[in-house]
Design a protein around this motif. Structure first.
Motif, PDB file in Angstrom:
ATOM      1  N   THR A   1       0.836  -1.201   0.000  1.00  0.00           N
ATOM      2  CA  THR A   1       0.000   0.000   0.000  1.00  0.00           C
ATOM      3  C   THR A   1       0.873   1.254   0.000  1.00  0.00           C
ATOM      4  OG1 THR A   1      -1.782  -1.163   1.139  1.00  0.00           O
ATOM      5  CG2 THR A   1      -1.828   1.240   1.220  1.00  0.00           C
ATOM      6  N   ALA A   2       1.898   1.269   0.839  1.00  0.00           N
ATOM      7  CA  ALA A   2       2.798   2.429   0.882  1.00  0.00           C
ATOM      8  C   ALA A   2       3.503   2.616  -0.461  1.00  0.00           C
ATOM      9  CB  ALA A   2       3.814   2.263   2.010  1.00  0.00           C
ATOM     10  N   LEU A   3       3.977   1.533  -1.046  1.00  0.00           N
ATOM     11  CA  LEU A   3       4.669   1.612  -2.337  1.00  0.00           C
ATOM     12  C   LEU A   3       3.748   2.191  -3.415  1.00  0.00           C
ATOM     13  CD1 LEU A   3       7.148   0.888  -4.134  1.00  0.00           C
ATOM     14  CD2 LEU A   3       6.085  -1.367  -4.439  1.00  0.00           C
ATOM     15  N   ASP A   4       2.537   1.662  -3.496  1.00  0.00           N
ATOM     16  CA  ASP A   4       1.601   2.076  -4.542  1.00  0.00           C
ATOM     17  C   ASP A   4       0.885   3.386  -4.239  1.00  0.00           C
ATOM     18  OD1 ASP A   4       2.308  -0.272  -5.801  1.00  0.00           O
ATOM     19  OD2 ASP A   4       0.246  -0.944  -6.127  1.00  0.00           O
ATOM     20  N   SER A   5       1.177   3.992  -3.101  1.00  0.00           N
ATOM     21  CA  SER A   5       0.526   5.267  -2.770  1.00  0.00           C
ATOM     22  C   SER A   5       1.296   6.478  -3.293  1.00  0.00           C
ATOM     23  CB  SER A   5       0.324   5.392  -1.255  1.00  0.00           C
ATOM     24  OG  SER A   5       1.571   5.555  -0.600  1.00  0.00           O
ATOM     25  N   ASP A   6       2.515   6.272  -3.764  1.00  0.00           N
ATOM     26  CA  ASP A   6       3.328   7.365  -4.286  1.00  0.00           C
ATOM     27  C   ASP A   6       2.962   7.618  -5.748  1.00  0.00           C
ATOM     28  OD1 ASP A   6       5.333   9.005  -5.402  1.00  0.00           O
ATOM     29  OD2 ASP A   6       6.873   8.169  -4.093  1.00  0.00           O
ATOM     30  N   PRO A   7       2.434   8.802  -6.069  1.00  0.00           N
ATOM     31  CA  PRO A   7       2.034   9.093  -7.452  1.00  0.00           C
ATOM     32  C   PRO A   7       3.186   8.991  -8.453  1.00  0.00           C
ATOM     33  CG  PRO A   7       1.264  10.819  -5.957  1.00  0.00           C
ATOM     34  CD  PRO A   7       2.134   9.898  -5.157  1.00  0.00           C
ATOM     35  N   GLU A   8       4.412   9.304  -8.024  1.00  0.00           N
ATOM     36  CA  GLU A   8       5.554   9.192  -8.937  1.00  0.00           C
ATOM     37  C   GLU A   8       5.889   7.739  -9.240  1.00  0.00           C
ATOM     38  OE1 GLU A   8       7.627  11.256 -10.942  1.00  0.00           O
ATOM     39  OE2 GLU A   8       5.781  12.359 -10.595  1.00  0.00           O
ATOM     40  N   VAL A   9       5.752   6.866  -8.260  1.00  0.00           N
ATOM     41  CA  VAL A   9       5.987   5.435  -8.469  1.00  0.00           C
ATOM     42  C   VAL A   9       4.964   4.895  -9.466  1.00  0.00           C
ATOM     43  CG1 VAL A   9       5.894   3.156  -7.349  1.00  0.00           C
ATOM     44  CG2 VAL A   9       7.105   5.044  -6.239  1.00  0.00           C
ATOM     45  N   MET A  10       3.735   5.381  -9.383  1.00  0.00           N
ATOM     46  CA  MET A  10       2.633   4.879 -10.212  1.00  0.00           C
ATOM     47  C   MET A  10       2.474   5.635 -11.533  1.00  0.00           C
ATOM     48  SD  MET A  10       1.819   2.412  -8.339  1.00  0.00           S
ATOM     49  CE  MET A  10       0.353   1.816  -9.180  1.00  0.00           C
ATOM     50  N   ARG A  11       3.300   6.627 -11.767  1.00  0.00           N
ATOM     51  CA  ARG A  11       3.162   7.520 -12.930  1.00  0.00           C
ATOM     52  C   ARG A  11       3.008   6.792 -14.259  1.00  0.00           C
ATOM     53  NH1 ARG A  11       7.802  11.669 -14.928  1.00  0.00           N
ATOM     54  NH2 ARG A  11       6.689  12.463 -16.744  1.00  0.00           N
TER      55      ARG A  11
ATOM     56  N   LEU B   1       2.337   3.550 -14.622  1.00  0.00           N
ATOM     57  CA  LEU B   1       1.611   2.293 -14.424  1.00  0.00           C
ATOM     58  C   LEU B   1       0.104   2.517 -14.507  1.00  0.00           C
ATOM     59  CD1 LEU B   1       3.955   1.117 -11.581  1.00  0.00           C
ATOM     60  CD2 LEU B   1       3.856   0.188 -13.901  1.00  0.00           C
ATOM     61  N   THR B   2      -0.439   3.178 -13.491  1.00  0.00           N
ATOM     62  CA  THR B   2      -1.870   3.488 -13.506  1.00  0.00           C
ATOM     63  C   THR B   2      -2.117   4.979 -13.423  1.00  0.00           C
ATOM     64  OG1 THR B   2      -2.045   3.341 -11.091  1.00  0.00           O
ATOM     65  CG2 THR B   2      -2.431   1.301 -12.356  1.00  0.00           C
ATOM     66  N   GLY B   3      -1.084   5.723 -13.062  1.00  0.00           N
ATOM     67  CA  GLY B   3      -1.220   7.168 -12.930  1.00  0.00           C
ATOM     68  C   GLY B   3      -1.843   7.605 -11.620  1.00  0.00           C
ATOM     69  N   GLN B   4      -2.185   6.631 -10.759  1.00  0.00           N
ATOM     70  CA  GLN B   4      -2.804   6.971  -9.479  1.00  0.00           C
ATOM     71  C   GLN B   4      -2.499   5.888  -8.447  1.00  0.00           C
ATOM     72  OE1 GLN B   4      -6.882   7.258 -10.576  1.00  0.00           O
ATOM     73  NE2 GLN B   4      -7.093   5.094 -11.000  1.00  0.00           N
TER      74      GLN B   4
ATOM     75  N   ASP C   1      -8.800   2.208 -21.970  1.00  0.00           N
ATOM     76  CA  ASP C   1     -10.025   2.965 -21.711  1.00  0.00           C
ATOM     77  C   ASP C   1      -9.714   4.357 -21.179  1.00  0.00           C
ATOM     78  OD1 ASP C   1     -11.579   0.819 -22.516  1.00  0.00           O
ATOM     79  OD2 ASP C   1     -11.803   0.041 -20.476  1.00  0.00           O
ATOM     80  N   ASP C   2      -8.706   4.458 -20.337  1.00  0.00           N
ATOM     81  CA  ASP C   2      -8.327   5.725 -19.718  1.00  0.00           C
ATOM     82  C   ASP C   2      -6.813   5.892 -19.867  1.00  0.00           C
ATOM     83  OD1 ASP C   2      -8.434   8.086 -18.305  1.00  0.00           O
ATOM     84  OD2 ASP C   2      -8.590   7.121 -16.343  1.00  0.00           O
ATOM     85  N   PRO C   3      -6.340   6.230 -21.079  1.00  0.00           N
ATOM     86  CA  PRO C   3      -4.887   6.252 -21.328  1.00  0.00           C
ATOM     87  C   PRO C   3      -4.147   7.299 -20.503  1.00  0.00           C
ATOM     88  CG  PRO C   3      -6.081   7.184 -23.186  1.00  0.00           C
ATOM     89  CD  PRO C   3      -7.110   6.657 -22.232  1.00  0.00           C
ATOM     90  N   LEU C   4      -2.941   6.941 -20.110  1.00  0.00           N
ATOM     91  CA  LEU C   4      -2.056   7.853 -19.402  1.00  0.00           C
ATOM     92  C   LEU C   4      -1.404   8.801 -20.388  1.00  0.00           C
ATOM     93  CD1 LEU C   4      -0.204   5.317 -17.080  1.00  0.00           C
ATOM     94  CD2 LEU C   4      -2.035   6.886 -16.433  1.00  0.00           C
ATOM     95  N   PRO C   5      -0.978   9.969 -19.939  1.00  0.00           N
ATOM     96  CA  PRO C   5      -0.200  10.847 -20.827  1.00  0.00           C
ATOM     97  C   PRO C   5       1.040  10.107 -21.324  1.00  0.00           C
ATOM     98  CG  PRO C   5      -0.835  12.006 -18.823  1.00  0.00           C
ATOM     99  CD  PRO C   5      -1.205  10.566 -18.630  1.00  0.00           C
ATOM    100  N   GLY C   6       1.274  10.139 -22.618  1.00  0.00           N
ATOM    101  CA  GLY C   6       2.406   9.449 -23.221  1.00  0.00           C
ATOM    102  C   GLY C   6       2.022   8.147 -23.885  1.00  0.00           C
TER     103      GLY C   6
END
Length: 185
Positions: free
Chosen positions: A24-34, A36-39, A159-164
């Protein structure tokens, strides 16, 4: 602790049901998820989907899976490395997700190289692959430093593409013969 492999600085171990807080802590960082899911990943999703899927792979493919990465020096959790089954029995996919505090220290390359070596030397694989968004230059650099080479650019519909996303996804790979030649050099 169920150790999967060790490197000079890391211990990779199987996740346990008690590791929800780490994920949970790992996946809570927006930069880590940038890229991957963006959130952030909600805790309930980690408890009910992510961690159970990780544990199921251990049962279905005992030599493969997603493994918690801890620093040998102090046991600190820095993220995870994975070696996953693919549709080809003799091909595995490698990947990683690290806490931002672990970035830029060579851990991603060290862990990925160790997985590649294990795939060929111990598991008898013929090919190792990895993929990321084309715009994820840091991960692409890790793939190159780990001995993987650019294999292809491809596009997927999201369905909800990330920037890039419009620039596509890239696959990097290495086969057994290339890996063996590199070890002899």
């Amino acid at each position: 602790m169920d150790v999967y492999l060790e490197t000079e600085r890391l211990t990779l171990r199987r996740f346990a049901e008690t590791d929800v807080d780490l994920l949970t802590a790992l996946d809570s960082d927006p930069e880590v998820m940038r890229f991957l899911t963006g959130q952030p990943t909600p805790r309930k999703e980690i408890e009910n989907v992510v961690l159970p899927e990780i544990l199921k792979v251990y049962d279905d493919h005992p030599e493969l899976g997603t493994f918690a990465a801890e620093q040998k020096v102090d046991g600190a959790f820095i993220g995870w490395f994975g070696m996953q089954p693919t549709s080809e029995v003799t091909t595995v996919g490698v990947g990683y997700r690290l806490n931002r505090t672990a970035w830029g220290k060579g851990y991603a390359t060290e862990g990925t190289r160790a997985l590649i070596d294990k795939a060929f030397a111990e598991l008898g694989m013929e090919r190792v692959v990895a993929d990321t968004m084309a715009v994820n230059h840091r991960s692409r650099a890790v793939m190159r430093r780990s001995g993987l080479r650019f294999a292809r650019l491809y596009h997927e519909d999201f369905d909800d593409p990330l920037p890039g996303t419009e620039f596509g996804e890239v696959e990097y790979a290495v086969d057994r013969r290339t890996w063996e030649a590199g070890r002899r050099a």
